[in-house]
Design a protein around this motif. Structure first.
Motif, PDB file in Angstrom:
ATOM      1  N   CYS A 226       0.797  -1.242   0.000  1.00 38.29           N
ATOM      2  CA  CYS A 226       0.000   0.000   0.000  1.00 38.29           C
ATOM      3  C   CYS A 226       0.822   1.281   0.000  1.00 38.29           C
ATOM      4  CB  CYS A 226      -0.957   0.016   1.186  1.00 38.29           C
ATOM      5  SG  CYS A 226      -0.167   0.094   2.805  1.00 38.29           S
ATOM      6  N   GLY A 227       2.142   1.165  -0.101  1.00 37.21           N
ATOM      7  CA  GLY A 227       2.966   2.369  -0.095  1.00 37.21           C
ATOM      8  C   GLY A 227       3.281   2.833   1.310  1.00 37.21           C
ATOM      9  N   GLN A 228       3.969   3.949   1.400  1.00 36.63           N
ATOM     10  CA  GLN A 228       4.359   4.514   2.691  1.00 36.63           C
ATOM     11  C   GLN A 228       3.267   5.460   3.187  1.00 36.63           C
ATOM     12  OE1 GLN A 228       8.134   6.523   2.496  1.00 36.63           O
ATOM     13  NE2 GLN A 228       8.594   6.209   4.647  1.00 36.63           N
ATOM     14  N   VAL A 229       2.967   5.404   4.457  1.00 35.99           N
ATOM     15  CA  VAL A 229       1.896   6.213   5.046  1.00 35.99           C
ATOM     16  C   VAL A 229       2.503   7.449   5.710  1.00 35.99           C
ATOM     17  CG1 VAL A 229      -0.093   6.215   6.590  1.00 35.99           C
ATOM     18  CG2 VAL A 229       0.592   4.095   5.432  1.00 35.99           C
ATOM     19  N   ILE A 230       2.530   8.540   4.962  1.00 36.28           N
ATOM     20  CA  ILE A 230       3.150   9.775   5.442  1.00 36.28           C
ATOM     21  C   ILE A 230       2.084  10.827   5.735  1.00 36.28           C
ATOM     22  CG2 ILE A 230       4.713  11.672   4.860  1.00 36.28           C
ATOM     23  CD1 ILE A 230       6.141   9.036   5.315  1.00 36.28           C
ATOM     24  N   TYR A 231       2.264  11.522   6.868  1.00 38.03           N
ATOM     25  CA  TYR A 231       1.361  12.602   7.268  1.00 38.03           C
ATOM     26  C   TYR A 231       2.027  13.962   6.993  1.00 38.03           C
ATOM     27  CZ  TYR A 231      -1.750   9.479   9.951  1.00 38.03           C
ATOM     28  OH  TYR A 231      -2.643   8.505  10.330  1.00 38.03           O
ATOM     29  N   PRO A 232       1.639  14.659   5.933  1.00 31.93           N
ATOM     30  CA  PRO A 232       2.186  15.995   5.693  1.00 31.93           C
ATOM     31  C   PRO A 232       1.434  17.035   6.522  1.00 31.93           C
ATOM     32  CG  PRO A 232       0.680  15.419   3.931  1.00 31.93           C
ATOM     33  CD  PRO A 232       0.749  14.217   4.843  1.00 31.93           C
ATOM     34  N   ALA A 233       2.103  18.122   6.817  1.00 26.08           N
ATOM     35  CA  ALA A 233       1.488  19.215   7.577  1.00 26.08           C
ATOM     36  C   ALA A 233       1.926  20.539   6.971  1.00 26.08           C
ATOM     37  CB  ALA A 233       1.905  19.141   9.050  1.00 26.08           C
ATOM     38  N   ALA A 234       1.047  21.530   7.027  1.00 22.40           N
ATOM     39  CA  ALA A 234       1.392  22.847   6.481  1.00 22.40           C
ATOM     40  C   ALA A 234       0.517  23.924   7.097  1.00 22.40           C
ATOM     41  CB  ALA A 234       1.229  22.858   4.962  1.00 22.40           C
ATOM     42  N   VAL A 235       1.103  25.104   7.247  1.00 19.43           N
ATOM     43  CA  VAL A 235       0.341  26.300   7.596  1.00 19.43           C
ATOM     44  C   VAL A 235      -0.430  26.707   6.342  1.00 19.43           C
ATOM     45  CG1 VAL A 235       0.489  28.712   8.324  1.00 19.43           C
ATOM     46  CG2 VAL A 235       2.100  27.021   9.265  1.00 19.43           C
ATOM     47  N   LEU A 236      -1.646  27.184   6.505  1.00 20.97           N
ATOM     48  CA  LEU A 236      -2.435  27.609   5.355  1.00 20.97           C
ATOM     49  C   LEU A 236      -2.280  29.108   5.130  1.00 20.97           C
ATOM     50  CD1 LEU A 236      -5.734  25.544   5.652  1.00 20.97           C
ATOM     51  CD2 LEU A 236      -3.545  24.936   4.617  1.00 20.97           C
ATOM     52  N   ASN A 237      -2.288  29.493   3.858  1.00 13.32           N
ATOM     53  CA  ASN A 237      -2.090  30.915   3.544  1.00 13.32           C
ATOM     54  C   ASN A 237      -3.318  31.768   3.872  1.00 13.32           C
ATOM     55  OD1 ASN A 237      -3.820  30.302   1.399  1.00 13.32           O
ATOM     56  ND2 ASN A 237      -2.151  30.163  -0.098  1.00 13.32           N
ATOM     57  N   VAL A 238      -4.425  31.126   4.223  1.00 16.68           N
ATOM     58  CA  VAL A 238      -5.620  31.865   4.642  1.00 16.68           C
ATOM     59  C   VAL A 238      -5.628  32.093   6.156  1.00 16.68           C
ATOM     60  CG1 VAL A 238      -7.034  31.094   2.710  1.00 16.68           C
ATOM     61  CG2 VAL A 238      -6.929  29.702   4.788  1.00 16.68           C
ATOM     62  N   SER A 239      -4.615  31.575   6.836  1.00 16.38           N
ATOM     63  CA  SER A 239      -4.546  31.705   8.288  1.00 16.38           C
ATOM     64  C   SER A 239      -4.385  33.154   8.715  1.00 16.38           C
ATOM     65  CB  SER A 239      -3.361  30.890   8.829  1.00 16.38           C
ATOM     66  OG  SER A 239      -3.116  31.180  10.200  1.00 16.38           O
ATOM     67  N   THR A 240      -5.038  33.508   9.804  1.00 18.59           N
ATOM     68  CA  THR A 240      -4.857  34.837  10.398  1.00 18.59           C
ATOM     69  C   THR A 240      -3.881  34.785  11.566  1.00 18.59           C
ATOM     70  OG1 THR A 240      -6.808  34.449  11.810  1.00 18.59           O
ATOM     71  CG2 THR A 240      -7.172  35.613   9.729  1.00 18.59           C
ATOM     72  N   HIS A 241      -3.306  33.597  11.795  1.00 17.20           N
ATOM     73  CA  HIS A 241      -2.332  33.409  12.876  1.00 17.20           C
ATOM     74  C   HIS A 241      -1.154  32.584  12.356  1.00 17.20           C
ATOM     75  CE1 HIS A 241      -5.246  35.008  15.727  1.00 17.20           C
ATOM     76  NE2 HIS A 241      -6.130  34.116  15.314  1.00 17.20           N
ATOM     77  N   LYS A 242      -0.528  33.027  11.290  1.00 14.96           N
ATOM     78  CA  LYS A 242       0.520  32.238  10.649  1.00 14.96           C
ATOM     79  C   LYS A 242       1.724  32.013  11.563  1.00 14.96           C
ATOM     80  CE  LYS A 242      -0.671  33.616   5.923  1.00 14.96           C
ATOM     81  NZ  LYS A 242      -0.216  34.327   4.708  1.00 14.96           N
ATOM     82  N   ASP A 243       2.113  33.020  12.331  1.00 19.49           N
ATOM     83  CA  ASP A 243       3.272  32.874  13.215  1.00 19.49           C
ATOM     84  C   ASP A 243       3.000  31.825  14.293  1.00 19.49           C
ATOM     85  OD1 ASP A 243       4.738  34.733  11.834  1.00 19.49           O
ATOM     86  OD2 ASP A 243       4.262  36.394  13.192  1.00 19.49           O
TER      87      ASP A 243
END
Length: 270
Positions: A226-243
């Motif tokens: 089934c392949g490798q099970v990877i969890y990606p994560a990212a801040v969204l550019n619509v966030s009002t609290h990016k920092d």
């Protein structure tokens, strides 16, 4: 270890920096995360209160496909953690257009990381009434119609991994579903519950959910299946609290929260 310590220092510096700049106001950070992270992130949220007391974490746990759709439809979200690359790619303008078919642009560039790795496993209810001890046993039972399998829907990462397993064994999912040999869940927690309650003979979930539910794991899916099970994560550019979102993401890579993840079966992505 050095990288993890550096990440911890960076997260602390960012939080202190925000306070030093006069940002003493409480910030509510909305995190959309795969359902399989419910227990770990809930525990980590309590730990984070001592790191960033002015940051309040609000979680939305569901299947990554559902979360992706909610983000696309305008739901407020600062940080997205998916259980599969596909759902993150569908929101990333730099991803392959064959995956991001709608040209969606929600990922804050430079923030996306591969946070964790999980494992796909086969679990059975208490006492294992159908004596299923491997994926081979599961396949044999599906072929002769003697078992009922629980799996995730096609828009759910764990369901997509299960589809790959069925394809690996050259089984037709549609035919099995029509024959009444498969039942579905809208996220991994629903699949887990079906197995825990003995409503099915076996289910395909993540090892982390098996651990949290106290289910018996009888087999592990290989990368070839089934392949490798990877969890990606990212801040969204619509966030009002990016920092604040970046600081929390940096914190998740440090020793203390990573120990919580590893306790249930997650692994850091090297």
């Amino acid at each position: 270890m050095k990288n993890k310590v550096s990440a911890a220092m960076m997260a602390a510096v960012m939080v202190l920096g925000m306070t030093a700049c006069g940002s003493s106001e409480a910030a509510e950070l909305t995190v959309f995360a795969a359902a399989s992270m419910t227990e770990t992130l809930t525990e980590i949220a309590e730990m984070y209160k001592t790191v960033a007391p002015n940051v309040s974490l609000v979680f939305n746990f569901d299947s990554s496909g559902t979360l992706k759709e909610q983000i696309e439809q305008g739901a407020a979200c600062d940080l997205f953690i998916s259980a599969g690359q596909k759902q993150m790619n569908q929101l990333d303008i730099t991803a392959d257009p064959e995956v991001n078919t709608d040209g969606l642009d929600f990922v804050e560039q430079g923030t996306r990381i591969n946070l964790l790795e999980n494992k796909v496993v086969l679990v059975v209810p208490e006492d294992n009434p159908k004596n299923i001890n491997s994926f081979d046993d599961m396949i044999a039972g599906l072929k002769d119609g003697s078992i009922l399998l629980a799996m995730g829907n096609s828009d759910v990462p764990v369901g997509q991994y299960t589809q790959k397993i069925l394809a690996y064994y050259e089984l037709n999912e549609e035919e099995l579903a029509k024959a009444g040999s498969i039942t579905y869940g809208t996220n991994v927690k629903e699949v887990t519950t079906q197995v825990s309650e003995g409503a099915v003979d076996c289910g395909v979930i993540y090892c982390t959910d098996a651990f949290s539910a106290g289910l018996t794991v009888v087999d592990n899916a290989t990368k070839e299946m089934c392949g490798q099970v990877i969890y990606p994560a990212a801040v969204l550019n619509v966030s009002t609290h990016k920092d604040e979102a970046q600081a929390f993401l940096d914190y998740l890579k440090t020793d203390e929260p990573m120990a919580v993840f590893e306790k249930v079966g997650f692994a850091a992505v090297e």
